[in-house]
Structure formats: C-alpha cells, structure tokens
Design a protein around this motif. Structure first.
Motif, PDB file in Angstrom:
ATOM      1  N   VAL A   1      27.316  42.153  36.626  1.00  0.00           N
ATOM      2  CA  VAL A   1      27.875  41.982  35.282  1.00  0.00           C
ATOM      3  C   VAL A   1      27.877  40.529  34.817  1.00  0.00           C
ATOM      4  O   VAL A   1      27.782  40.264  33.621  1.00  0.00           O
ATOM      5  N   ASN A   2      28.002  39.593  35.739  1.00  0.00           N
ATOM      6  CA  ASN A   2      28.134  38.207  35.301  1.00  0.00           C
ATOM      7  C   ASN A   2      26.809  37.502  35.082  1.00  0.00           C
ATOM      8  O   ASN A   2      26.673  36.699  34.173  1.00  0.00           O
TER       9      ASN A   2
ATOM     10  N   SER B   1      30.695  41.825  30.620  1.00  0.00           N
ATOM     11  CA  SER B   1      30.740  40.388  30.874  1.00  0.00           C
ATOM     12  C   SER B   1      31.607  39.669  29.842  1.00  0.00           C
ATOM     13  O   SER B   1      31.288  38.568  29.411  1.00  0.00           O
ATOM     14  N   GLY B   2      32.671  40.300  29.457  1.00  0.00           N
ATOM     15  CA  GLY B   2      33.647  39.628  28.616  1.00  0.00           C
ATOM     16  C   GLY B   2      33.218  39.381  27.185  1.00  0.00           C
ATOM     17  O   GLY B   2      33.730  38.473  26.534  1.00  0.00           O
TER      18      GLY B   2
ATOM     19  N   ARG C   1      31.353  30.460  27.988  1.00  0.00           N
ATOM     20  CA  ARG C   1      31.539  31.334  29.158  1.00  0.00           C
ATOM     21  C   ARG C   1      32.496  30.671  30.156  1.00  0.00           C
ATOM     22  O   ARG C   1      33.363  31.329  30.740  1.00  0.00           O
TER      23      ARG C   1
ATOM     24  N   LEU D   1      39.412  41.828  33.952  1.00  0.00           N
ATOM     25  CA  LEU D   1      38.908  40.878  32.953  1.00  0.00           C
ATOM     26  C   LEU D   1      39.996  39.870  32.594  1.00  0.00           C
ATOM     27  O   LEU D   1      41.154  40.246  32.465  1.00  0.00           O
ATOM     28  N   PRO D   2      39.614  38.621  32.442  1.00  0.00           N
ATOM     29  CA  PRO D   2      40.619  37.634  32.030  1.00  0.00           C
ATOM     30  C   PRO D   2      41.195  38.019  30.665  1.00  0.00           C
ATOM     31  O   PRO D   2      40.433  38.290  29.732  1.00  0.00           O
ATOM     32  N   LYS D   3      42.528  38.070  30.584  1.00  0.00           N
ATOM     33  CA  LYS D   3      43.132  38.418  29.291  1.00  0.00           C
ATOM     34  C   LYS D   3      43.129  37.182  28.399  1.00  0.00           C
ATOM     35  O   LYS D   3      43.726  36.165  28.746  1.00  0.00           O
ATOM     36  N   PRO D   4      42.471  37.272  27.260  1.00  0.00           N
ATOM     37  CA  PRO D   4      42.357  36.078  26.420  1.00  0.00           C
ATOM     38  C   PRO D   4      43.684  35.738  25.743  1.00  0.00           C
ATOM     39  O   PRO D   4      44.561  36.589  25.606  1.00  0.00           O
TER      40      PRO D   4
ATOM     41  N   VAL E   1      19.982  32.104  33.952  1.00  0.00           N
ATOM     42  CA  VAL E   1      21.017  32.964  33.391  1.00  0.00           C
ATOM     43  C   VAL E   1      21.218  32.533  31.938  1.00  0.00           C
ATOM     44  O   VAL E   1      21.207  31.345  31.609  1.00  0.00           O
ATOM     45  N   LYS E   2      21.309  33.512  31.065  1.00  0.00           N
ATOM     46  CA  LYS E   2      21.531  33.215  29.646  1.00  0.00           C
ATOM     47  C   LYS E   2      22.724  34.035  29.177  1.00  0.00           C
ATOM     48  O   LYS E   2      22.842  35.206  29.528  1.00  0.00           O
ATOM     49  N   VAL E   3      23.588  33.406  28.423  1.00  0.00           N
ATOM     50  CA  VAL E   3      24.728  34.141  27.870  1.00  0.00           C
ATOM     51  C   VAL E   3      24.842  33.812  26.387  1.00  0.00           C
ATOM     52  O   VAL E   3      24.433  32.742  25.951  1.00  0.00           O
ATOM     53  N   GLU E   4      25.369  34.774  25.662  1.00  0.00           N
ATOM     54  CA  GLU E   4      25.564  34.537  24.236  1.00  0.00           C
ATOM     55  C   GLU E   4      26.809  35.317  23.809  1.00  0.00           C
ATOM     56  O   GLU E   4      26.857  36.535  23.992  1.00  0.00           O
ATOM     57  N   PRO E   5      27.819  34.624  23.298  1.00  0.00           N
ATOM     58  CA  PRO E   5      29.009  35.368  22.901  1.00  0.00           C
ATOM     59  C   PRO E   5      28.704  36.264  21.706  1.00  0.00           C
ATOM     60  O   PRO E   5      28.228  35.779  20.678  1.00  0.00           O
TER      61      PRO E   5
ATOM     62  N   GLU F   1      23.138  28.182  39.957  1.00  0.00           N
ATOM     63  CA  GLU F   1      23.120  29.652  39.857  1.00  0.00           C
ATOM     64  C   GLU F   1      23.354  30.300  41.216  1.00  0.00           C
ATOM     65  O   GLU F   1      23.910  31.385  41.312  1.00  0.00           O
TER      66      GLU F   1
ATOM     67  N   PHE G   1      30.020  38.702  26.305  1.00  0.00           N
ATOM     68  CA  PHE G   1      28.832  37.842  26.288  1.00  0.00           C
ATOM     69  C   PHE G   1      27.595  38.687  26.545  1.00  0.00           C
ATOM     70  O   PHE G   1      27.521  39.374  27.568  1.00  0.00           O
TER      71      PHE G   1
ATOM     72  N   TYR H   1      38.340  42.587  25.088  1.00  0.00           N
ATOM     73  CA  TYR H   1      39.375  42.951  26.060  1.00  0.00           C
ATOM     74  C   TYR H   1      39.980  44.306  25.701  1.00  0.00           C
ATOM     75  O   TYR H   1      40.146  45.180  26.555  1.00  0.00           O
TER      76      TYR H   1
ATOM     77  N   ASN I   1      26.802  28.057  24.579  1.00  0.00           N
ATOM     78  CA  ASN I   1      27.100  29.402  25.061  1.00  0.00           C
ATOM     79  C   ASN I   1      27.685  29.385  26.475  1.00  0.00           C
ATOM     80  O   ASN I   1      28.643  30.096  26.779  1.00  0.00           O
TER      81      ASN I   1
ATOM     82  N   VAL J   1      44.922  37.402  33.052  1.00  0.00           N
ATOM     83  CA  VAL J   1      43.781  36.573  33.401  1.00  0.00           C
ATOM     84  C   VAL J   1      43.800  36.198  34.867  1.00  0.00           C
ATOM     85  O   VAL J   1      44.839  35.863  35.418  1.00  0.00           O
TER      86      VAL J   1
END
Lengths: 787, 144
Positions: free
Chosen positions: A452-453, A598-599, B121, A726-729, A624-628, B86, A601, A636, B117, B44
């Motif tokens: 997932v991450n 993944s939260g 994260r 999951l981290p609670k925002p 690794v690429k992430v995009e919110p 990574e 992302f 959440y 981004n 969290v």
C-alpha cells in the motif's frame, strides 16, 4: 532520365560486335592436348577466382559476425531480494522456503557460498555475492536468530559483530528470451576449469591446438568410423562445429561442408584458439527446459548441477561434454543410465589420452551423476507477473533489446506471496465449485496483491492455472465492477460535506433521463430500508440509497472521482454507472483502491524497481511516486466506512479467515445475474483485489461475499499483514454513534462505538458530545502530556 | 547560474539530511499492537509520542540506509541516493524522515512537483512531531 536513356542507347549503337574469324583448319594432336590443357587451366583459374571471391565474401561475413554481437542474451528477471535485519518479520518457514528456492544447500559446516546450517532457531548462512543495482554485494557469512516470527539477532559469523542489514541474492524468476527461447550464461575462457577444456578437447577435437581449422586426419578417421563405429570422435573440428552452429544451417550437402571448411580456416586465421574455444563453450546447446533452450556450458552447469561452471568436478565436466553429442538423448535427468555410460566413456578417453590420472579416473568413474533437482528457471514460472513486467518495460525499452542485451531486471515480486496466492485461488475455486454444485472448471479468477505504501506489486494471479501463459485476467479481463465503485461515490459525498451519519433515503427510486430507459435500481435483498445513515448504507451496500445519492451528486462528478483515484479510462456518464456497470480490470480496481489504502495518495503501481546492463551498470530506476488526490480527512472517513463494511456489513464473513483485529477495510462487489464476484480490501501494509467469474460471462451464482471474499481471506490469512491503522489527520474528531440506528449520539456520549467526523463540517447541534466533560478531561490530559 | 543553484540545492540537502540523521528517532511501530477503528485510541501512529530531539536509533538498518542516501546525495548521485532511501522505506514505510529525505533528493534534482508530493506524504506520517512538521511545512512553502 530520358537523356540517360538516350546516351545509353547511343553508346550501344556505337558498340561494334567482336568479329571472330572462323578457323576450320585441322589441329595436330599435340596442339589439341595443349588446347585442352589451356581450357582446363582457364576453368581451373575461373574456379579458383570464384573460390577466392567466395572466400573473400565469407571472410568478410565471418569477421563481421564474429566481431559484432556474438550472442543474444535474454533479459534476466529477478524477484525482490529478501532483506534480513533485526526486528524484521520473518518466520523460520519463510526463510527456509526462500533458501530452498535459491538452492542454498543445507550443510553441517558452512564453508562456501550458497550454504546454510540450522541449529534450533539459529541460522548460519553464507550469502552468495551479487551485483545489485545499488552495489556490488560481496559474499556475507552471517548468523541470524528467529523467534516468534521475528529476526531477533543478525551478526557476522566470523567476527560476531552486529550486522544491521543483510540481503539475500534474489531469486531469478525468468527471462525475456530471444526467438527460439535461447537462454545462455556467458563465461570467459580464463574462468573455465581445466577439466572442462581437457574433456572437450579429448572428446571433440584432440588435435585442436595443432590444426588450422580443419583436421585431415580427423576426416579420415571419421570416414573409417563409418566402418568401425567404436570411436568417440566425429570428423569435424571444434572450429568447424562452431562455424556450423554459428553461421550455417544443419543441411548436409557438399557445398555446406566446403563452406564450413573454408570458414573454419578463416576463423582460425583471424582469431586465437582461446577466442574460438570461448565462443564454442558459450554457444553449444545442452538441452531443453520447456520452451527454453539451454545454451553454453555455464548455464548448463547451473541447470544440471545448481552450481557455477567454475566449481564443477571432473565427473560433472565429463558429463556436460559427453552430452554435447546428443543433449536430449543423454539427458541425465531423463536417461540417467545412458548419460552415465556416456560420461564414463568421456572419462575413459581422457584417461587414455593421459589428461587425467588413474586415481582421478577411478574416483570420477565411481561417483554418481550428481544432477540437482530440476530448477524452476523457465520463462513460464510466473507468466502473469512477467506480462506485467514486460508491459512496463516496453514503455522504455525496445523489445529486441530486452531479448538480446542481457539486461537484468529487478522486480518487486514476492515469490512467497505469489505462491500463497496461486494456491489459495486454486483451492478456493475447487471448493466453491463443489459447495455450490457448479460445473467443474466453470470458475475463473484473478488476483493482484500490492504494497500500500510503495505501490509495488507483490503478486499477480491471472487465472486458476497460474503457469498458463495465455489470457491474463488480472490485467486484461475488463469486467463490470458492481458495488466496488461505491467508495468513490461516498468519497464524493463526503467531500461535499456529507458525514458518515448523514441520513440517506433508501426508498423506491426511479431515474428518468431523456433518451434512456427508466432506471429503477433494486437492493440485493429486494427490500427498501427507508431512512438510513450513510455509513450503514455503505456497509450494507444498499443500491437504492447509493443510486439516489449518486444522481444527486452528479454521475459525472462520481466518475471524475474514480478517475482521480487512478483509473485512466473513459467512464460512462449514464446513471447505472453509479452501480458499477463500469468495466475495469482487477489491476485497475487495485490501483483505484490503492489511493484509499495509502492515505489518499495516488501511488502508481510498479512491478520493476531497477534495470541494469548485463555487467551490472545501472540503467534506470522506477521511483516511488505519490500524488495527493484525496484530502486526508475525507480519506480517513472513507477508509473507516470501508472498515465498517468488514466489521458490520456485507464482508462480515471475512472474520472466518482474518482476525478482526487487523481492521481490514474492504468492499464486496456483485454484478447482475451474479456474473462477477469481487472483493477489494487492504490491511496496513497490503492491498489485494480478487475477482471470480466466467470467461463466457455466464452466471456463477456467487456474490462478492460468497466468492471473491473467500479467496481473499484464504490467501491473506497466510500472509504477513499489519493491522490497518491509518494516521488520523488533524481536524478529524471521533464521536459516539448509535450502532442500531446508525446516527450520531448527542446525549449518550459514553457510547463505545465511535466514528470519525470532519470538525469543520460539524453543525453546532452535532457537537454536543465534543463538549462532554469526559472529552474535556481527556483533551486536558492529552494537552499536558503532549506538551 | 544553473551550477550555482545545483550547489545550493546540494548544500541544503546535506544540511537537511544531517538534521534527519541527528534526530532519526524513527517512529515507533504500532503495527504489532492491533487497535480497532472507531475507538478513540485508533488515532495516528505516533500521535501519542512526544517529540524528542535526542537520537533514538531504533532500527540501525534504516539509519545506515539514510546515511548512505545522504552520502550519495552529497556527491550528486541522486539515483543511488533514492535507491538507498527506498530500500529504507521498504523496512519502515511509515517513517516520515525517509519520505522527507526522498523529497529532499527530488528537490536537489529540481523535481519540485515530486518533492512537494513526497513532502506531503512525509507530513501525513509526521503525527504530532511538531519540529519535523514545521520543517516539512517550511520546505513545502519554499518550493517554487
């Protein structure tokens, strides 16, 4: 152009025909002989010229071909390497399974690479050297201790010092082969053991170092062998054999034989004996492994003895050389007796020629064949995953380069997860067919497992026959997804200010749109549920409430959410799309759910980590690429709602497989007439999507919960999962909710069941429990300890 | 101008990477303690941890990989740096320091969108680590 033609024709017209004077005078006999001789000389001269011209042509060809790229080397594809460090989650079984997969040998004393020893829960192993993308890793001799599924200690076996991180050499899962499935490993002549060369020379061409490409004595000997067929050796020299294998076809004509001889001489003229021998050793064919052809002694040594050619023993060298005569006929795995006889004949020849001592001969002759278990190195080991790898690679590489340049591809495949997934799919489909009295073979399935991450794909199952290289359902079966679309729908609602307890209307609903038939969605249980809380409509997968909500939000808005989550496809704009008439592949569904896992992302899936050249030079990495794509607060809420699907809703039966403490979030999906059964779910570390259906799109009489969910559970219960936490925002608060009605408590603030709310969206009246004294005290304590 | 900018970027990276290592108290994993959603405790990961500036080397493998990433980034070997980071991420996927370090490397490469981004994260895993959060937020604001 006309001018050219004119000039040509004019020159032609000017040309005068040669006039020959007819001589009819009689010639004396001596003159006739001389004339014949002259004619003969001319013919000879012409032939010689032709031969010379042919040789010049061949010469150029030989040099060009030999100088240029000599071999097509397949790309080698590796699974993820196993990382070993203190605290790593690793069971003893998983480690042993990996060591066996890598063909490490269990011994009493570890004194070489690729060996290991077990003492209770302590493992001593000598890791093979390996050229990774990021470093050339030397051999490493370590001791590690495993307790309760965790590595508790890793230290150097020689110094006893703590080792922070060790990495096993990766398992080779296959290759991308040139036409004909040719596979080979290259070796330099300097690294080829003496025994191999001695055996080769003794049997194939004992005057190799004395002749110039062609051996007249050998030809005579070969002719005599037609009458006395007791010799080991044929008429062709090693050079001729190389020419034949390398440049020519196997047709048996005089012209081909002559060409072969000329080319052999030319080859010897241009190249050293060492060059020719090296090429020969790397060229030869030594057997077939499915559709993979084993070429070169180096690969053959790994294939038959599970060791590098550098380390083989005399009798093993003799066996390999003996097999050259007929790799299939003398295949030691299929015809051990024949192979043994042939091997001993080679040893005898070596002894007769004085290249081995009597003692060595006797000892080698009396030893067994020593052939290893057949390795799983064929190209069809994990065809579904390999297809994904090749698809991702062909975006950056030409296919012919993949088949010829010997690239090394490092992937994220986890063979442990892959095996469990393959077996789980097969087992469940068989059980389901029996339990539901379905025709045997009716069901097909697909599964994708990813991290997932990082978005790394760990396993792909393309059907119930995992070795089948054909239709890959995980990547190519585009099917209706049913309720799997609902998280995107509810996400859209939550973004618009809805809360998990917002009331939805689940009463009869008809959607009328100009130009389309009226649409009257039904619930699976055939009833309506009236006013329901959003999270309950979600958890129980009420279609009518969802359809009404979706049309209120706007179909296009929901479809845009699906695309935002990572589905790169044109989606339908009509209302029934809200209940999943959208067609997606299991892989696309997994990509979509990964954004929730993944939260919020979007993390594009990757099957490849790095690529290097054959010598280990780094080429490219796939980072690794992430995009919110979803506000963390909304994500959440959506994920918690998906956890309620598993805890209280349609996926409740997952608890039969997976401990509820893992707090899995998921969603079931069933399509019209039960044609497709889906389940998508994730834990804290892994996401998996399972699909069951039939290739002819027939009804399978299974729902998401009775079909795909059980496959998911069957597989994932055996895989190392982490609880979903999951981290609670910030800006999200937990408030008590009545489990029965589904709505927010405003009085009974001590209620144990709580759901998350976006503080900014809460109305004054909903905040009663926020100001409750218990909460106040809690917040006060928290403030003190946090500061 | 371009080499000058590159140099500044690299220097910045070294500084930040130094910071990362100096306070690489990797977040405590709550993976083994299983908590249910719907309860107030299911908050969290790391929320209840107090911010500490003293180094607490929980996982030496991760610390080493972070150091190696820093080393390669210092010499402009960004691909290698990312590969080390990574690898660290595969060991501790929820460690905000690693995500932030990746953001830094991307910044040094002028990959600002990726840097942003990745920093977001990192932020999503920062929990209540105020100093770290502030750093990341500042970093995001500083991006062109």
């Amino acid at each position: 152009m006309p001018n050219t033609r004119n000039s040509h024709s004019s020159s032609k017209s000017q040309r005068k025909p040669k006039s020959k004077k007819a001589t009819k005078n009689s010639v004396p006999p001596s003159g006739r002989l001389a004339r014949w001789l002259r004619i003969l000389a001319i013919v000879f001269f012409v032939c010689l010229c032709a031969l010379l011209a042919y040789s010049v042509y061949l010469n150029q060809w030989v040099v060009e071909k030999f100088e240029g790229k000599r071999f097509s080397l397949p790309a080698r594809v590796f699974a993820r390497p196993m990382e070993i460090f203190g605290g790593a989650t690793l069971s003893a079984d998983a480690l042993e399974e990996e060591l066996q997969r890598l063909r490490y040998r269990q011994v009493n004393v570890v004194d070489g690479v690729g060996q290991y020893r077990i003492r209770g829960n302590e493992y001593e192993l000598m890791i093979r050297p390996f050229h990774f993308w990021d470093e050339k890793q030397a051999a490493q001799h370590i001791v590690l201790v495993i307790r309760n599924g965790r590595v508790t200690k890793v230290e150097s076996a020689t110094t006893g010092e703590n080792v922070a991180l060790a990495r096993l050499d990766p398992y080779m899962i296959g290759g991308i082969f040139p036409g004909g499935g040719e596979d080979r490993e290259l070796i330099r002549i300097a690294d080829v053991p003496r025994d191999v060369i001695n055996a080769l020379i003794a049997v194939e061409d004992k005057r190799f170092f004395d002749h110039h490409g062609v051996d007249p004595k050998a030809i005579l000997r070969a002719v005599s062998s037609l009458f006395f067929a007791d010799r080991v050796q044929g008429g062709s020299t090693i050079t001729q054999q190389l020419v034949k294998n390398f440049f020519l076809t196997s047709e048996r004509t005089v012209q081909r034989k002559v060409t072969e001889m000329i080319m052999a001489v030319l080859l010897e003229y241009h190249y050293s004996k060492a060059d020719i021998l090296e090429t020969y050793i790397n060229e030869v064919f030594l057997g077939q492994d499915g559709d993979r052809a084993i070429h070169g002694l180096a690969l053959a040594s790994q294939f038959y003895f599970a060791k590098d050619l550098e380390h083989i023993k005399l009798q093993e060298a003799a066996l390999l050389i003996g097999m050259l005569k007929g790799p299939n006929y003398y295949n030691p795995r299929r015809n051990p007796e024949r192979a043994l006889k042939r091997r001993n004949l080679v040893l005898q020849e070596m002894f007769d020629q004085g290249v081995i001592t009597e003692q060595a001969f006797a000892s080698a002759k009396s030893s067994s064949l020593g052939v290893s278990a057949k390795p799983n190195l064929g190209q069809s080991l994990y065809p579904a995953f390999m297809q994904l790898v090749v698809r991702q690679l062909t975006q950056d590489y030409r296919e012919e380069d993949l088949r010829s340049e010997g690239l090394r591809i490092f992937t994220s495949l986890d063979p442990h997860i892959q095996h469990i997934a393959e077996q789980g799919v097969q087992r469940r489909l068989n059980t389901l067919e029996k339990a539901y009295k379905l025709k045997s073979g009716l069901l097909e399935a697909a599964m994708v497992v990813a991290d997932v991450n990082s978005g790394e794909v760990s396993a792909v199952v393309g059907g119930r026959k995992p070795r089948y290289k054909g239709f890959n359902r995980a990547l190519d079966a585009s099917r209706q997804i049913g309720s799997l679309i609902k998280p995107a729908l509810y996400l859209t609602a939550l973004e618009q200010g809805y809360s998990l307890t917002s009331p939805l209307d689940d009463s009869e609903f008809v959607w009328q749109e100009r130009g389309t038939e009226d649409w009257k969605p039904q619930n699976y249980d055939g009833t309506y549920h009236g006013r329901v809380a959003l999270w309950q409509a979600f958890a129980n997968s009420y279609n009518v409430a969802a359809a009404r909500l979706g049309t209120e939000l706007g179909v296009d808005k929901v479809m845009r959410s699906v695309q935002r989550l990572g589905v790169d496809k044109t989606l339908p704009g009509y209302a029934s799309g809200l209940l999943g008439t959208v067609h997606l592949t299991p892989f696309e569904v997994a990509q979509m759910y990964a954004s929730f896992a993944s939260g919020g992302f979007k993390t594009p899936f990757r099957a490849i980590r790095d690529v290097t050249t054959k010598s280990g030079e780094p080429l490219n990495r796939y980072n690794v690429k992430v995009e919110p794509v979803i506000d963390p607060k909304i994500n959440y809420l959506t994920v918690v709602a998906m956890q309620q699907v598993v805890k209280h809703g349609t996926a409740k039966s997952l608890s039969r497989y997976v401990n509820p403490e893992f707090a899995i979030a998921g969603k079931t999906g069933t399509t019209d007439d039960s044609r497709d059964s889906w389940f998508a779910g994730f834990s804290g570390n892994l996401l998996a999507v399972t699909w069951i259906g039939n290739d002819a799109n027939q009804s399978i009489r299974l729902t998401g919960a009775t079909g795909a969910l059980t496959v998911w559970g069957e597989v994932m219960q055996h895989i190392n999962m982490q609880a979903l936490d999951l981290p609670k925002p910030e800006g999200v608060v937990m408030l008590p909710v009545d489990l029965q009605s589904g709505f927010l408590h405003t009085e009974n603030c001590d209620e144990a069941f709580k759901l998350p709310f976006v503080l900014a969206f809460l109305q004054e009246s909903d905040q009663a429990c926020l100001n409750h004294k218990d909460n106040k005290i809690k917040r006060w304590f928290k403030k003190i300890f946090n500061n | 101008m371009a080499p000058m900018k590159k140099l500044t970027n690299t220097l910045l990276l070294i500084l930040v990477a130094g910071f990362l290592i100096s306070c690489s108290s990797t977040p405590q994993h709550t993976d083994s303690t299983i908590e249910m959603p719907g309860s107030e405790d299911s908050t969290v990961q790391g929320t209840d941890e107090s911010d500490t500036s003293e180094p607490r080397m929980e996982n030496q493998a991760v610390v080493n990989l972070l150091e190696q990433g820093q080393y390669h980034a210092r010499y402009g070997e960004y691909a290698l740096a990312k590969s080390k980071l990574e690898r660290a991420l595969r060991i501790e996927p929820r460690n905000p320091f690693i995500w932030y370090a990746l953001a830094q490397v991307n910044y040094a490469e002028d990959h600002y969108a990726e840097a942003k981004n990745l920093a977001h994260r990192a932020l999503s895993f920062a929990g209540s680590r105020q100093p770290l959060k502030q750093k990341i937020e500042e970093f995001i604001r500083s991006l062109p």
